[in-house]
Each structure stands twice: as structure tokens, then as C-alpha cells.
Motif scaffolding. Structure first.
Motif, PDB file in Angstrom:
ATOM      1  N   LEU A  54       0.882  -1.174   0.000  1.00 27.33           N
ATOM      2  CA  LEU A  54       0.000   0.000   0.000  1.00 27.33           C
ATOM      3  C   LEU A  54       0.915   1.217   0.000  1.00 27.33           C
ATOM      4  O   LEU A  54       1.641   1.447   0.979  1.00 27.33           O
ATOM      5  CB  LEU A  54      -0.889  -0.036   1.249  1.00 27.33           C
ATOM      6  CG  LEU A  54      -1.998   1.006   1.337  1.00 27.33           C
ATOM      7  CD1 LEU A  54      -3.028   0.819   0.235  1.00 27.33           C
ATOM      8  CD2 LEU A  54      -2.667   0.941   2.708  1.00 27.33           C
ATOM      9  N   ASP A  55       0.901   1.955  -1.094  1.00 28.35           N
ATOM     10  CA  ASP A  55       1.886   3.032  -1.291  1.00 28.35           C
ATOM     11  C   ASP A  55       3.300   2.521  -1.010  1.00 28.35           C
ATOM     12  O   ASP A  55       4.120   3.200  -0.377  1.00 28.35           O
ATOM     13  CB  ASP A  55       1.569   4.240  -0.389  1.00 28.35           C
ATOM     14  CG  ASP A  55       0.511   5.150  -1.023  1.00 28.35           C
ATOM     15  OD1 ASP A  55       0.146   4.916  -2.203  1.00 28.35           O
ATOM     16  OD2 ASP A  55       0.056   6.080  -0.338  1.00 28.35           O
ATOM     17  N   GLY A  56       3.572   1.298  -1.436  1.00 28.22           N
ATOM     18  CA  GLY A  56       4.910   0.739  -1.308  1.00 28.22           C
ATOM     19  C   GLY A  56       5.179   0.007  -0.011  1.00 28.22           C
ATOM     20  O   GLY A  56       6.148  -0.748   0.090  1.00 28.22           O
ATOM     21  N   THR A  57       4.328   0.227   0.995  1.00 28.32           N
ATOM     22  CA  THR A  57       4.549  -0.423   2.293  1.00 28.32           C
ATOM     23  C   THR A  57       3.888  -1.802   2.302  1.00 28.32           C
ATOM     24  O   THR A  57       2.735  -1.952   1.883  1.00 28.32           O
ATOM     25  CB  THR A  57       3.955   0.439   3.427  1.00 28.32           C
ATOM     26  OG1 THR A  57       4.556   1.733   3.366  1.00 28.32           O
ATOM     27  CG2 THR A  57       4.219  -0.189   4.788  1.00 28.32           C
ATOM     28  N   LEU A  58       4.628  -2.785   2.804  1.00 32.07           N
ATOM     29  CA  LEU A  58       4.078  -4.136   2.901  1.00 32.07           C
ATOM     30  C   LEU A  58       3.057  -4.183   4.040  1.00 32.07           C
ATOM     31  O   LEU A  58       3.390  -3.844   5.184  1.00 32.07           O
ATOM     32  CB  LEU A  58       5.225  -5.122   3.177  1.00 32.07           C
ATOM     33  CG  LEU A  58       4.883  -6.591   3.281  1.00 32.07           C
ATOM     34  CD1 LEU A  58       4.363  -7.131   1.955  1.00 32.07           C
ATOM     35  CD2 LEU A  58       6.116  -7.375   3.726  1.00 32.07           C
ATOM     36  N   GLU A  75      -0.400  -2.683  -4.679  1.00 30.54           N
ATOM     37  CA  GLU A  75       0.222  -3.694  -5.538  1.00 30.54           C
ATOM     38  C   GLU A  75      -0.104  -5.065  -4.980  1.00 30.54           C
ATOM     39  O   GLU A  75       0.110  -5.329  -3.790  1.00 30.54           O
ATOM     40  CB  GLU A  75       1.741  -3.517  -5.561  1.00 30.54           C
ATOM     41  CG  GLU A  75       2.213  -2.215  -6.193  1.00 30.54           C
ATOM     42  CD  GLU A  75       3.648  -1.930  -5.791  1.00 30.54           C
ATOM     43  OE1 GLU A  75       4.547  -2.675  -6.213  1.00 30.54           O
ATOM     44  OE2 GLU A  75       3.856  -0.975  -5.024  1.00 30.54           O
ATOM     45  N   THR A  76      -0.607  -5.935  -5.832  1.00 28.25           N
ATOM     46  CA  THR A  76      -0.963  -7.295  -5.412  1.00 28.25           C
ATOM     47  C   THR A  76      -0.191  -8.293  -6.272  1.00 28.25           C
ATOM     48  O   THR A  76       0.497  -7.923  -7.225  1.00 28.25           O
ATOM     49  CB  THR A  76      -2.470  -7.567  -5.587  1.00 28.25           C
ATOM     50  OG1 THR A  76      -2.736  -7.713  -7.001  1.00 28.25           O
ATOM     51  CG2 THR A  76      -3.325  -6.427  -5.036  1.00 28.25           C
ATOM     52  N   ILE A  77      -0.370  -9.560  -5.959  1.00 25.42           N
ATOM     53  CA  ILE A  77       0.308 -10.622  -6.709  1.00 25.42           C
ATOM     54  C   ILE A  77      -0.043 -10.539  -8.195  1.00 25.42           C
ATOM     55  O   ILE A  77       0.782 -10.839  -9.055  1.00 25.42           O
ATOM     56  CB  ILE A  77      -0.048 -12.013  -6.130  1.00 25.42           C
ATOM     57  CG1 ILE A  77       0.733 -13.121  -6.842  1.00 25.42           C
ATOM     58  CG2 ILE A  77      -1.542 -12.310  -6.243  1.00 25.42           C
ATOM     59  CD1 ILE A  77       2.223 -13.053  -6.655  1.00 25.42           C
TER      60      ILE A  77
END
Lengths: 160, 748
Positions: A54-58, A75-77
Motif C-alpha cells: 500500500l503506497d509501497g509499504t508491505l 500492488e498485489t500478486i
């Protein structure tokens, strides 16, 4: 309860959905957007099967509300490969037999990618601690750790 | 056609990418909860908060009045009059007169969204009369324990046994008293293991649809779609063939997905909601409270040994609870307990005991880990007492082909001795140990299983092949079956597609359980492939105008069997397949039955640990799995089974347990508190694949899934003794327990 309109970017695409304010980001990804690659294994942030960026944070997407994604990038799989070109981690997981049932695999791949982006040469111990929030019940982690190390070596441009 | 160890294979034994790999690394693979259907409703379940309670009243009116709620079901919506295991399954699916454990389903609701279904479930009112409960197996077997289900005992239970004993087992051979009299050392110890959960990361999930005409469909994560079909049909009073069950990809099972838990609820709700499909997905808490777990055990073992390490007699008495229903695997535990040892005198006694806990399900070599914990701990302790090498003691007493097993039958080809020798030769045994470190070894056993199997295969128009199997692929069985079929046909691995099919496509298949998929479906697939090859040879013979017996199949082509058969260039599978429409139609093979020739698998594990004297925490430093695979079709996935089994055993030994409060409620029903091993808990898991081919399988397969969970429990206890001098007899060996033991010994 009335729903809230959310606009967000998922894997580079701008998307909109209506979220019940009680729904997790994981629920919204899976049930509103049809992105079922992220999995729910626990719903309490303990298993990591729902890992997304989420905004680069895991994050564990089961612990984020869907409405919190407003204006952010997710970003998702499903966004990990570039078309038919797999990310080296994805390829190495298959080559090393680093998955059996495969249910934890999307979350572990997303988490491992986040690791390699900040540390391109992690030790075995660093990989084990980074992935300690991602449960796998099938493999005993051995082949997962080897696959991550091998993918890191490839990304560094070293011969396998 | 068993091939000997010198046989060269082109594909068997190689490590190609698994056929489902791409789907699984891209998030495309569809698991139980990933399915949605048009018009679908969502379900939620109301569960008992009490361990044991009479259900006085269920008021569903408020839930039914909520807009968007389409159906509510209780036990009243299920047929009456079931008996035996069918009644057990129905009772476990939804409680009748009594709730029998914390988490027992009482009612279920279907609504237009998941959140609405959860809201509606909270509106269902249930009045309970709380009854006395019992959790621990040693408490449950007491004569004054609350009687959970009077009348549940079967005919094996003698008169006068405590009320919760539902099955009694007593078998053995020889004269144990005479055997103990011959021994130089006789020791007796008591051990306990706690219930653990299979811990598959995918919660149970299904989408069920059932019309008023009794026809239905189900999408479900399961190890066995035919078991789901029959059990749902039994519980709901349906015609079995009218239900079509499609298995999703399965996110782990380990035995826990060989049965039903909530699946009939989705069908019952669907029927009541006019046939709309109903999706039901468990939360993790529901999984831990109401599915799976394995039994807990309380065990007494007595062994007699001579100074040279020969076991003269052995006796075991095991008490196991498998929840509020009969079925604790006490029989399996006893069969496996002494299996590595050749015994003249042995006596086994077992009690299957009811307790107010969820109905146990199979968990990887059900029963064997508990038995191994008790027996392998005691053998180790006695070896130390006599100053003997524990591996040598196992070699001295180890069973070989032709020996009578401790549980009766005579062993065929087995590889225990080879496994022990390979262990002895491994460099891990030479690594020096430091302070507070110790090394433990233990052996383990599983029978392996065959069972009802039906497989079809067909040659496609271009000479590629499809195989339809009924055993869901949990750990790579599509890859192993494709390798065997490709090897048999003489075509590339990539030219074979193995499909796990729904119940409408094949005859009845048992689930993927008992380490049987690569053995049984694999053997049937090879037999079916042989039929297709015979047919292709027949068509080549017809084309050449020679006798079909004069044609042989070599490297993916028919060729004349010798110079006398005639001189013709080989006809490839592609050429024969391309003309199938003109030469007699489809070319296929089918085999069904109960494949014979199951080969048992022995393993031996070596673990090095370090015990922190300040905290009691045990760190696994090094871990070695040595196991007889018969033949490793895809060695990477054999190693995967060894590693995964070992780590589940490590969790069982050190962390995992069901923890109940005084109120009989499960206190650790989330993964934070039910702690399975994580990556940072572990080292690499070293493996050695021993191959003593099983003559009962065309490629020598034994089945490898289960044995690996049995040795870790005792191996770690033995290593802790080596490190600390303390003998831990009650799992899990958590830091507080080990620290307490250290303190009690004056060393904490």
C-alpha cells in the motif's frame, strides 16, 4: 449501512468500488475487484497470505480497511509479472519447488519482493526473519528461503 | 513390470516445473473461497459458546426479518433417523439436542452479502442449559466424568467401562511377562501429547447449490470430492449421484479436508433459498474451534531390553480422545508404535474416549506421531541407560522383509535397515556439539494406503495425452503422475496434462489421503496408459498387416517387435493419433479398482538442539530427514514432503497445542496464539531420499507424505535429554515447561 465510494490505483490501473466501511482492503480486492490472488488465511494479520503493498509499504490487507485505499496505490500478486514475463521470484519459486499447495505463495512472493527491493543481498537469517509473518504449512520454508536467495542472486546479476 | 534399481528412466527422477506452478505464482489458481456464482448468497454460522450444553430454544425470527436474509437453517431442516457415522457427521455439522463442544454449529444463515449474513447470525437467539463438561482424556476416562453420549460405545467395549469409552482395543502376540523376565533392564514411562491442528493456511470454503428437485452442485476445497458428495448426500438425505462436486485447488489439507464440517449447511441453505448458490467460508477461529484437530493422547509404555540392546518384550496402553465422537486414531497409534521393531512379545491396549472437543479428523499419519513419541522416547532412554548407541539399538531390533510386524502382518519389501544405515553415514552425525546442545534420533513409520481408485487417460489428436484423476493435488501429484505417464508413453513431460476432475467424470475415488495419490492414481494411470499403448500397437499392426503381438512400443512409437515381424519404419504416437478418426476412433485407457501392492515407508530423523538454560527455549540447530521413498518420481516434491512433515512435527513437539480454559472454551483460536512454526524458528531441513523400490508399483513408489511427521516428536525430546539430561514426557515442550523442569532439577 451506506457504502463509500473509493478511487484507488491497483497494479497501475485506476479502479473504483463501493466499500462498506467495515470491509477490509482484502475483502474489497477479492469481492469488489475480483482480484482473488490475495488470500485470507486468518483475518488477524498473523499469516501473511493477504500481503499487499500500500503506497509501497508491505501490509496485511486484512488489517487495512478498504476505504483507506482511497487515493493510494495498491500492488498485489496479480501485478507482479509483466505480462507473460514472470518476476525472477515467481520463476525461482517454481524452479525450486518452493510451493506445494500454493495458498501462501502470493503473500510470500509479495513480501519477498518488498525485501529484495530494500536489501538486494539478504542473508538466510534476514530472509527467515523478514518472512516470519508469512505462514507456510506445507514446505517447512527450506525451499522458499533457497528460492528467495537464488532470485536475489539473479537480480544482482550473479550467475545462479 | 517392476523396474529394478539399474533401470534407466528418461523422466522419472527428474525435477521439471510443476504443471500448476504458473497459476500458483501469479495468483490465478482458484481455491475454495475464490469462486463466485451468479445469484450467489453468503452464509454465516452460529456456534455454541459452551463446551457442553442442552439447546433449549433457537429463535431465528429476528434474523429472518432482516432485509436481505434469504434462509436460516437449524437441525430441524435436516432429516431424522440417521445412525452410526452418518449420524455423527450430521450431528457434527449442526447440533441437535446438545452442543457438544465450544464452536459446535447450532444454526446457519444465508444473505445477500457476507456482512449481512454475519449481522443476521448475531440476531439468532439460542437458549442453553449449560452442562458439566470434560476436556482432558485422563479426566474423560474417569468413572465419574460427565457422560457425553451414553450409548455411543461399540461392541468392543466390555461391560463396566467408564461412560466415555466408546471403543476398546486389545491385541498382541507372544508372552510379554516371560519377555520382561528375560530382560536386563525394564522401564515403564507415561507420556502425554496434546491436540494439534493440521493448520492448513486455507480455511474451509465452499459454494453449494441445491434445488428443490434434489439436484445440486458444489465447489469446495477438499482432499476428496467423492467423500464430500457421499457425506453431504447422507447428511441431507439426497441421492448421491444427483450431487456433483468439483474440487477447487486446495490450500493444504494434511488429512483435515477428507471429511465434511460445514459443507451440508451451504446446500441446506441453498435449498431453502430457492436454489440460489450459497458461499460459506470459515474464519480461522472457526477452523480451529470446529474442524480438524488431531486427538490428544495419554500413553503408558513398558519395554524390556537386554544389555546388548535386544528388546525382549513391549507393552503399550494408549488412551486417546478425538472429541465428542468416536474416532480417535488409537488403533493406528498402536499399530505404528512398535512397527520399527521385531518383537517376539508385544501387547497393545487402547481406549477411544469421548471429550467435549471438536470431532477429530485425520492428521498426517493419524496416531503414529503419538505412538512414536512414547515408544521412541523410551527406547532412547533405555539405550542411554545401557550405554548403547540409539541407532545401533534400532539396527539390532529393526524389522526386515519377512519379519512379522508388531501389529500382526508380515512385512514385504521394506527399507528400514537401509534408512538407518543411510542415517548412520550422514555427516550431520559428526558435527561437534557445544554446551547446552544435544542430538536426538528417532524412527517413524506409516503403512501407506491404496483404496478406491478410478483413472482415465486419452490420447489427443496430436499425440499429446490427458489424464483424469480423482485425487486432488496437494503437494505435486499432477507432476508425478504426468512424469510416469510420459515415461510410459515415451513422450515429453510437457505433452501430458493431468486434470483433477469432478465427481461426474469418474467412478468413486477415495481422497488424497494415506499417501496414496502418486501410488494409487499413479499406478492406475500407468495401467490405463498401457491400454492405450496396446490399442496404438493394434492400429499399427493393422496398418502393417501383421499380428498385433508382433508390435512393441518403444520411445513413443510402435515398431515391429523383431526381424521376423516384418520391416516397417516406426509409427510415432503423433502419426497414430493423427489418424485415429479413420482407424477406429478415440484411443484411451481406463483403470479402476483397489490397486494392490502398497509399500510401507520408514523414516529416521536426527535433530540437534540447543536449550537456553535461562528461558527453557529450544532452538533447532540442524535437522536431518532420512526416509525410504521406494522411488522418488519428482525428488523435489518428495523432499518437500519430508521437510513439511518434519516441520509440522517440530511444531507439535515444541509449540502447538489446544489450550482450554476452565470453562471448556478454546483459548487460542487464532494463529497468533496457536503458533505454528515460522521461517525464523527453523534451519534448513536436510533430506536423504532412500530408494528401496516397492515391487507393488510399476515405478517402485511407496508414498511419502505421512511418515515424516512421526519421528520429530521423540527425536526432539531425545535431543533435549541429550542437551539437558531432562526427560520431557508431555508435549509440547514449551519454554515454560522446559524451564520448570530445569528448575526442578536445580539447574534453571
Amino acid at each position: 449501512m451506506s457504502k463509500i465510494h473509493v478511487t484507488t490505483t491497483v497494479n497501475g490501473d485506476q479502479v473504483e468500488f463501493l466499500a462498506d466501511p467495515r470491509e477490509s482492503l482484502l475483502d474489497c480486492l477479492r469481492d469488489r475487484l475480483g482480484l482473488t490472488g490475495s488470500k485470507e488465511g486468518c483475518g488477524t494479520g498473523d499469516c501473511g497470505a493477504c500481503s499487499v503493498r500500500l503506497d509501497g509499504t508491505l501490509v496485511c490487507s486484512c488489517l487495512v480497511l478498504g476505504v483507506e485505499a482511497e487515493g493510494k496505490t495498491v500492488e498485489t500478486i496479480e501485478g507482479m509479472a509483466n505480462g507473460n514475463e514472470l518476476h525472477p521470484l515467481q520463476r525461482k519459486f517454481v524452479e525450486h519447488a518452493a510451493l506445494q499447495c500454493g495458498f501462501c505463495t502470493p503473500g510470500i512472493l509479495v513480501a519477498a519482493k518488498a525485501l529484495l527491493e530494500q536489501n538486494d543481498n539478504p542473508t538466510e537469517t534476514e530472509i527467515r526473519y523478514w518472512l516470519a509473518g508469512n505462514l507456510c504449512r506445507c514446505t517447512g520454508y527450506d525451499k522458499i528461503v533457497r528460492a528467495v536467495m537464488d532470485a536475489a542472486a539473479e537480480l544482482r546479476g550473479e550467475a545462479a | 513390470m517392476a523396474k529394478d534399481e539399474f533401470t534407466e528412466f528418461k523422466l522419472v527422477g527428474t525435477r521439471p516445473d510443476r504443471p500448476d506452478g504458473l497459476d500458483k505464482v501469479t495468483g490465478r489458481a482458484r481455491y475454495g473461497a475464490d469462486m463466485s456464482m451468479p445469484g450467489m448468497l453468503w452464509a454465516a454460522v452460529v456456534r455454541s459458546p459452551h463446551a457442553h450444553a442442552r439447546i433449549l430454544r433457537i429463535d431465528t425470527s429476528k434474523a429472518e426479518a432482516l432485509e436481505g436474509v434469504k434462509a436460516v437453517v437449524t437441525r430441524a431442516d435436516f432429516p431424522e433417523g440417521l445412525t452410526g457415522e452418518e449420524w455423527n457427521l450430521q450431528e457434527n455439522t449442526i447440533a441437535g439436542d446438545k452442543a457438544l463442544y465450544d464452536g459446535h454449529a447450532v444454526a446457519a444463515v444465508a444473505a445477500t452479502s457476507a456482512l449481512l449474513a454475519q449481522d443476521a447470525a448475531r440476531l439468532i437467539e439460542v437458549d442453553y442449559e449449560v452442562l458439566p463438561h470434560v476436556i482432558d482424556v485422563d479426566d474423560a476416562i474417569k468413572p465419574d466424568a460427565p457422560a457425553i453420549r451414553p450409548g455411543a460405545a461399540d461392541a468392543t467395549v466390555p461391560e463396566g467401562m467408564p461412560a466415555n469409552v466408546v471403543r476398546y482395543i486389545d491385541f498382541g502376540h507372544g508372552d510379554v511377562d516371560a519377555g520382561f523376565a528375560e530382560a536386563d533392564l525394564v522401564m515403564e514411562r507415561s507420556y502425554k501429547t496434546e491436540a494439534t491442528h493440521q493448520g492448513y493456511i486455507e480455511p474451509h470454503a465452499c459454494v453449494g447449490q441445491l434445488g428443490a428437485d434434489g439436484k445440486g452442485e458444489m465447489w469446495v476445497c477438499t482432499q476428496g470430492q467423492w467423500y464430500i458428495r457421499k457425506m453431504c448426500a447422507d447428511v441431507l438425505g439426497l441421492e448421491t449421484a444427483q450431487l456433483r462436486v468439483t474440487p477447487s485447488e486446495i490450500g493444504g489439507g494434511f488429512g483435515g479436508k477428507t471429511t465434511i464440517f460445514m459443507e451440508p449447511l451451504s446446500l441446506a441453505l441453498s435449498r431453502k433459498a430457492g436454489g440460489r448458490p450459497v458461499k460459506l467460508v470459515m474464519t480461522r477461529s472457526e477452523v480451529l474451534r470446529a474442524t480438524g484437530p488431531t486427538a490428544s493422547a495419554s500413553m503408558d509404555v513398558k519395554i524390556g531390553m537386554t544389555k546388548d540392546g535386544t528388546i525382549t518384550a513391549a507393552r503399550a496402553e494408549f488412551r486417546m480422545q478425538g472429541g465428542a465422537f468416536p474416532g480417535a486414531p488409537v488403533d493406528m497409534a498402536l499399530y505404528c508404535a512398535f512397527a520399527p521393531y521385531k518383537l517376539k512379545n508385544v501387547h497393545h491396549i487402547g481406549y477411544d474416549v469421548l471429550a467435549n472437543r471438536p470431532k477429530c479428523a485425520a492428521y498426517r499419519a493419524p496416531g503414529s506421531p503419538m505412538g512414536a513419541f512414547a515408544v521412541e522416547s523410551l527406547v532412547d532412554e533405555m539405550s542411554r541407560e545401557l550405554g548403547l548407541d540409539p541407532l545401533d539399538v534400532r539396527l539390532t531390533n529393526g524389522v526386515r522383509e519377512g519379519d512379522r510386524a508388531s501389529y500382526g502382518p508380515t512385512f514385504g519389501s521394506i527399507g528400514l535397515i537401509e534408512t538407518l544405515e543411510a542415517t548412520k553415514a550422514h555427516p550431520n552425525l559428526l558435527v561437534p556439539l557445544g554446551p547446552n546442545q544435544g542430538r536426538g534420533i528417532a524412527a517413524g513409520y506409516w503403512f501407506n494406503h491404496s483404496g478406491e481408485t478410478s483413472v482415465s487417460m486419452a490420447i489427443s489428436e496430436d499425440g499429446s495425452a490427458q489424464v483424469s484423476v480423482g485425487t486432488p493435488d496437494i503437494g505435486g501429484s499432477r507432476a508425478s503422475i504426468a512424469l510416469m505417464v510420459a515415461e510410459t508413453l515415451g513422450i515429453p513431460y510437457e505433452d501430458v496434462r493431468v486434470n483433477v476432475v469432478e465427481t461426474g467424470s469418474l467412478g468413486v475415488n477415495e481422497p488424497t489421503h494415506g499417501s496414496r495419490a502418486t501410488f494409487a492414481s499413479g499406478k492406475a494411470a500407468v495401467v490405463a496408459t498401457g491400454q492405450a499403448i496396446k490399442e496404438m500397437c493394434r492400429r499399427a499392426a493393422a496398418e502393417w498387416g501383421i499380428d498385433e503381438d508382433a508390435v512393441e512400443w518403444v520411445n513413443g512409437a510402435a515398431q515391429p517387435a523383431g526381424p521376423n515381424a516384418g520391416k516397417f519404419p516406426p509409427l510415432t504416437i503423433r502419426e497414430i493419433a493423427g489418424k485415429m478418426g479413420e482407424t477406429g476412433g478415440p484411443i484411451s485407457g481406463h483403470h479402476e479398482g483397489l490397486p494392490e501392492g502398497v509399500g510401507a515407508s520408514f523414516g529416521c530423523h536426527v535433530v540437534d538442539v540447543e536449550v537456553d538454560p535461562e528461558t527453557g527455549h529450544t532452538t533447532i540447530l540442524r535437522y536431518l530427514v532420512v526416509q525410504d521413498a521406494g522411488r522418488a518420481i519428482h525428488p523435489s516434491y518428495v523432499e518437500g514432503q519430508y521437510q513439511g512433515g518434519a516441520v509440522q512435527g517440530i511444531g507439535w513437539a515444541l509449540n502447538e497445542e489446544y489450550i482450554y480454559g476452565e470453562d471448556g472454551r478454546l483459548q487460542n483460536a487464532i494463529f497468533l496464539d496457536y503458533r505454528v512454526p515460522v521461517a525464523s524458528d527453523l534451519p534448513m531441513i536436510d533430506t536423504v531420499i532412500v530408494e528401496v523400490p516397492n515391487p507393488g508399483h510399476p515405478f517402485g513408489v511407496r508414498g511419502v507424505g505421512e511418515t515424516g511427521i512421526t519421528p520429530p516428536l521423540p527425536a526432539i525430546a531425545n535431543a533435549i535429554q541429550d542437551a539437558t539430561g531432562l526427560r520431557m514426557t508431555h508435549l509440547p515442550m514449551t519454554p515454560p515447561k522446559v524451564l520448570a523442569a530445569l528448575k526442578a532439577a536445580g539447574r534453571g
